[in-house]
Design a protein around this motif. Sequence first.
Motif, PDB file in Angstrom:
ATOM      1  N   TYR A 309      72.003 -14.886   1.760  1.00  0.00           N
ATOM      2  CA  TYR A 309      72.547 -13.420   2.094  1.00  0.00           C
ATOM      3  C   TYR A 309      72.200 -12.614   0.891  1.00  0.00           C
ATOM      4  CZ  TYR A 309      74.803 -16.076   5.952  1.00  0.00           C
ATOM      5  OH  TYR A 309      74.942 -16.631   7.285  1.00  0.00           O
ATOM      6  N   ASN A 310      72.130 -13.243  -0.395  1.00  0.00           N
ATOM      7  CA  ASN A 310      72.080 -12.572  -1.527  1.00  0.00           C
ATOM      8  C   ASN A 310      70.720 -12.776  -2.071  1.00  0.00           C
ATOM      9  OD1 ASN A 310      72.269 -14.992  -2.492  1.00  0.00           O
ATOM     10  ND2 ASN A 310      74.340 -14.511  -3.687  1.00  0.00           N
ATOM     11  N   MET A 311      69.729 -13.298  -1.475  1.00  0.00           N
ATOM     12  CA  MET A 311      68.392 -13.638  -2.087  1.00  0.00           C
ATOM     13  C   MET A 311      67.588 -12.525  -2.192  1.00  0.00           C
ATOM     14  SD  MET A 311      65.898 -16.757  -0.872  1.00  0.00           S
ATOM     15  CE  MET A 311      67.311 -17.814  -0.612  1.00  0.00           C
ATOM     16  N   SER A 312      67.772 -11.387  -1.514  1.00  0.00           N
ATOM     17  CA  SER A 312      66.993 -10.405  -1.617  1.00  0.00           C
ATOM     18  C   SER A 312      67.469  -9.390  -2.449  1.00  0.00           C
ATOM     19  CB  SER A 312      67.004  -9.485  -0.164  1.00  0.00           C
ATOM     20  OG  SER A 312      68.257  -9.210   0.211  1.00  0.00           O
ATOM     21  N   ASP A 313      68.576  -9.473  -3.449  1.00  0.00           N
ATOM     22  CA  ASP A 313      68.920  -8.534  -4.183  1.00  0.00           C
ATOM     23  C   ASP A 313      68.437  -8.560  -5.574  1.00  0.00           C
ATOM     24  OD1 ASP A 313      70.876  -7.557  -2.433  1.00  0.00           O
ATOM     25  OD2 ASP A 313      72.622  -8.893  -2.965  1.00  0.00           O
ATOM     26  N   GLY A 314      67.604  -9.612  -5.819  1.00  0.00           N
ATOM     27  CA  GLY A 314      66.699  -9.716  -6.792  1.00  0.00           C
ATOM     28  C   GLY A 314      67.132 -10.962  -7.602  1.00  0.00           C
ATOM     29  N   GLU A 339      65.249 -26.863 -14.564  1.00  0.00           N
ATOM     30  CA  GLU A 339      65.441 -27.708 -13.539  1.00  0.00           C
ATOM     31  C   GLU A 339      66.771 -28.509 -13.325  1.00  0.00           C
ATOM     32  OE1 GLU A 339      62.157 -30.346 -14.269  1.00  0.00           O
ATOM     33  OE2 GLU A 339      60.788 -28.964 -13.692  1.00  0.00           O
ATOM     34  N   PRO A 340      67.536 -28.981 -14.424  1.00  0.00           N
ATOM     35  CA  PRO A 340      68.788 -29.521 -14.296  1.00  0.00           C
ATOM     36  C   PRO A 340      69.706 -28.745 -13.590  1.00  0.00           C
ATOM     37  CG  PRO A 340      67.973 -29.964 -16.461  1.00  0.00           C
ATOM     38  CD  PRO A 340      67.063 -29.083 -15.831  1.00  0.00           C
ATOM     39  N   PHE A 341      69.555 -27.437 -13.808  1.00  0.00           N
ATOM     40  CA  PHE A 341      70.523 -26.547 -13.171  1.00  0.00           C
ATOM     41  C   PHE A 341      70.377 -26.162 -11.578  1.00  0.00           C
ATOM     42  CE2 PHE A 341      71.274 -25.602 -17.791  1.00  0.00           C
ATOM     43  CZ  PHE A 341      72.627 -25.847 -17.809  1.00  0.00           C
ATOM     44  N   GLY A 342      68.731 -26.399 -11.354  1.00  0.00           N
ATOM     45  CA  GLY A 342      68.318 -25.965  -9.982  1.00  0.00           C
ATOM     46  C   GLY A 342      68.024 -24.675  -9.772  1.00  0.00           C
ATOM     47  N   PHE A 343      67.615 -24.033 -11.103  1.00  0.00           N
ATOM     48  CA  PHE A 343      67.311 -22.591 -11.052  1.00  0.00           C
ATOM     49  C   PHE A 343      65.890 -22.514 -10.808  1.00  0.00           C
ATOM     50  CE2 PHE A 343      70.832 -21.815 -14.232  1.00  0.00           C
ATOM     51  CZ  PHE A 343      71.631 -21.639 -13.312  1.00  0.00           C
ATOM     52  N   ASN A 344      65.423 -21.475 -10.268  1.00  0.00           N
ATOM     53  CA  ASN A 344      64.123 -20.940  -9.846  1.00  0.00           C
ATOM     54  C   ASN A 344      63.351 -20.201 -10.734  1.00  0.00           C
ATOM     55  OD1 ASN A 344      61.599 -21.241  -8.433  1.00  0.00           O
ATOM     56  ND2 ASN A 344      62.281 -19.518  -6.963  1.00  0.00           N
ATOM     57  N   VAL A 345      62.345 -20.226 -11.429  1.00  0.00           N
ATOM     58  CA  VAL A 345      61.812 -19.399 -12.236  1.00  0.00           C
ATOM     59  C   VAL A 345      60.365 -18.859 -11.774  1.00  0.00           C
ATOM     60  CG1 VAL A 345      60.817 -19.294 -14.807  1.00  0.00           C
ATOM     61  CG2 VAL A 345      62.750 -20.698 -14.283  1.00  0.00           C
ATOM     62  N   GLY A 364      63.318 -16.486  -3.339  1.00  0.00           N
ATOM     63  CA  GLY A 364      64.597 -16.433  -4.176  1.00  0.00           C
ATOM     64  C   GLY A 364      64.288 -16.864  -5.685  1.00  0.00           C
ATOM     65  N   ALA A 365      64.616 -16.162  -6.774  1.00  0.00           N
ATOM     66  CA  ALA A 365      64.332 -16.213  -8.080  1.00  0.00           C
ATOM     67  C   ALA A 365      65.485 -15.890  -9.077  1.00  0.00           C
ATOM     68  CB  ALA A 365      63.004 -15.482  -8.357  1.00  0.00           C
ATOM     69  N   HIS A 366      65.908 -16.981  -9.441  1.00  0.00           N
ATOM     70  CA  HIS A 366      67.043 -16.683 -10.627  1.00  0.00           C
ATOM     71  C   HIS A 366      66.402 -16.013 -11.811  1.00  0.00           C
ATOM     72  CE1 HIS A 366      68.575 -20.211  -7.960  1.00  0.00           C
ATOM     73  NE2 HIS A 366      69.777 -19.743  -8.506  1.00  0.00           N
ATOM     74  N   ILE A 367      65.319 -16.389 -12.282  1.00  0.00           N
ATOM     75  CA  ILE A 367      64.758 -15.961 -13.490  1.00  0.00           C
ATOM     76  C   ILE A 367      63.286 -15.440 -13.130  1.00  0.00           C
ATOM     77  CG2 ILE A 367      64.107 -16.193 -15.970  1.00  0.00           C
ATOM     78  CD1 ILE A 367      66.072 -18.565 -15.699  1.00  0.00           C
TER      79      ILE A 367
END
Length: 679
Positions: A309-314, A339-345, A364-367
């Motif tokens: 739902y919030n993946m498209s917010d950047g 990687e240990p946090f599960g964040f996508n770069v 979806g990108a965290h960073i």
Amino acid sequence: MNAQNGLPKLRFIPKREREKLDQQKKEREEKEKQDAERRRAEEREKQRKKREEEEKVSDEIVQRFHRPVKKPGQKLSAEEIDQLNFATRYLGPEVNKNSSFHPRKRRRGAKEFNFDWDPLDDTSRPEDGEEIPRHPSRGKPKATDSQWPLGWGEEAEAKAQKQARLLEDIHGRERAEQHMQRFYEERERRKKEDDRMLGRTKNWGNKSLEEMNDRDWRLFKDKAGITIKGGNLPKPMRTWSESGLPESILGTLRRREFKDPTPIQQAGIPIALAARDIIGVAKTGSGKTLAFVLPLLVFISQLPPLTEYNMSDGPYALILAPTRELAQQIEKEARSFAEPFGFNVVCIVGGHSLEQQAIALQAGAHIIVGTPGRLVDCIENQFVVFHRCCYLVMDEADRMIDMGFEEPVSRILSALPSTDSRSDGVDGVDGIDVPGFIPHLGGGLPPRQTMMFTATMSPRVEKIAAKYLRQPAMVMVGSTDEAVDTVEQRVEFVSGESKRLRRLEEILSDPNLKSPVIVFVNVKHSCDAIAKAIRRMGWSTATLHSGKTQQQREEALKDAREGRTDVLVATDLAGRGIDVPDVTLVINFNMSGTIEAYTHRVGRTGRAGKTGIAITFLGPEDNDILYELRQMISKSPVSRVPDELARHEASQSKSARRRGGGGERGGERGGDRDRDRDR
């Protein structure tokens, strides 16, 4: 004098200048000490000669005025009496030669006065209501456990143990143990007090955080070359364990054998964890990547997770880098810790398919790590939005401005959420002083935190910082106009490409030389020609410049990092931020257009605590930069200014002309700069 208050104007003295002044002071004191010793020796010699002359005169008087000897029962004549009186007048009374008296001889039974306390003179009183224990055999009062022996050495401990045995006989074992425990506690307290009074304090490296005082922090920052400006800032960290980072990050640091943090990490990470904007100024190879990646991960770990739902917010965080290679290097470093946090770069750079990068963003990108040119393309094509980007990093900001990215950078920053929602505290930072605390506004996203890392603070960089950073803390490490002190800098005057190729072959033929070696040139059209000439010499080469495709550039760097290439021939594209491990030698086939670019080229070797060598070929076209080059080499503790450079006419004063005709952006001569717009 200060015209306002009449006080002298204070001037900050750098550490290197303070060391020089201290050395001059020591030499002056040593000379004064030698002069004083020489004067004392001359005075002693003068006194000795004076005594010899007096003894000689005294012997003459004795010979001239002989004292008459009076025998028992004999009377002296009137003439002998006059002679005796005359001798007594000038020679003094007759001395009894059989007497053992001497004015300096210690008399029998005499004692020297002792200014110290006698350990037995104990005048302390027992506590109220406490009986004085008496020895069962003698019946004389003995010292109680409240009476401590003066002094705290082995003798005092033996006396305390003797008292404890006496107390054990009278009051029991528990009382004796209490007595010894109080003795040891009091001895430790007295020792600490004596150390404090006499200035015998522990080194800051052996103290806990609670024991550190302001003086210890000043010594710590002075040794590390750290300068911090800004109010309400946390103290630096000395070790990773003091950083307050999560165990997942600390475990990754241990696995990758990051033993101690670098100065920029020691100062920058605690400030970043306190949600402060930062301007970091540090020279190349100082470990700036971890200084902003680790706090970034802690920051976004406290934000809501990504969902469909919030993946498209950047993304939550954006990292800007001037070149593709630097962006990919940052992405690799960030991915290993994320990687240990599960964040996508996600890395957004030119040279790759824009559609594929758009697909990666939709997943979806965290960073996001990217270059300005390609990010502007993504914004224009509406592939990415930054509605919730609350963490921004600009790495090598001065390089981005120098490469002509000022307008794209401003456009990207304008697309980010505004920071006006942040309310000003006393210091303009919400009064935040607790590391790791991230304020949330009404349960939503926190205000944006911005970090800018740069090597020089040009007016255009300062303009961007003033517009997009909010009351930033300034962190400076070392001097940015000096090359690292682990690199020996050498220069050789070699004119003409053919002579330089012959000299290059001689250098590469050294059997002790280990690969890889980086050879820097100024323009990309000569990069391939020099690489071809080196291959004819028998060494494997790779080239790196903006004329190559992205795949070719990545393969060239990969071959150099993995040891499959002996020599990497590159332009200034590889001068900043690119980390090729174990580079033992850097050769400037052409001297760079600016001293800043030279500094970053030299910084490709001597990294991670290792040493390296940088050799620069000079010619008549480099006269405008010889003065600055001489000044830089003279500041290095491991380099020596050669006589030819020291005597050169152009190195005596700074040239007023600007090289390359480009002001700040004038780098390579002839206008053929290797500028990568990253489209």
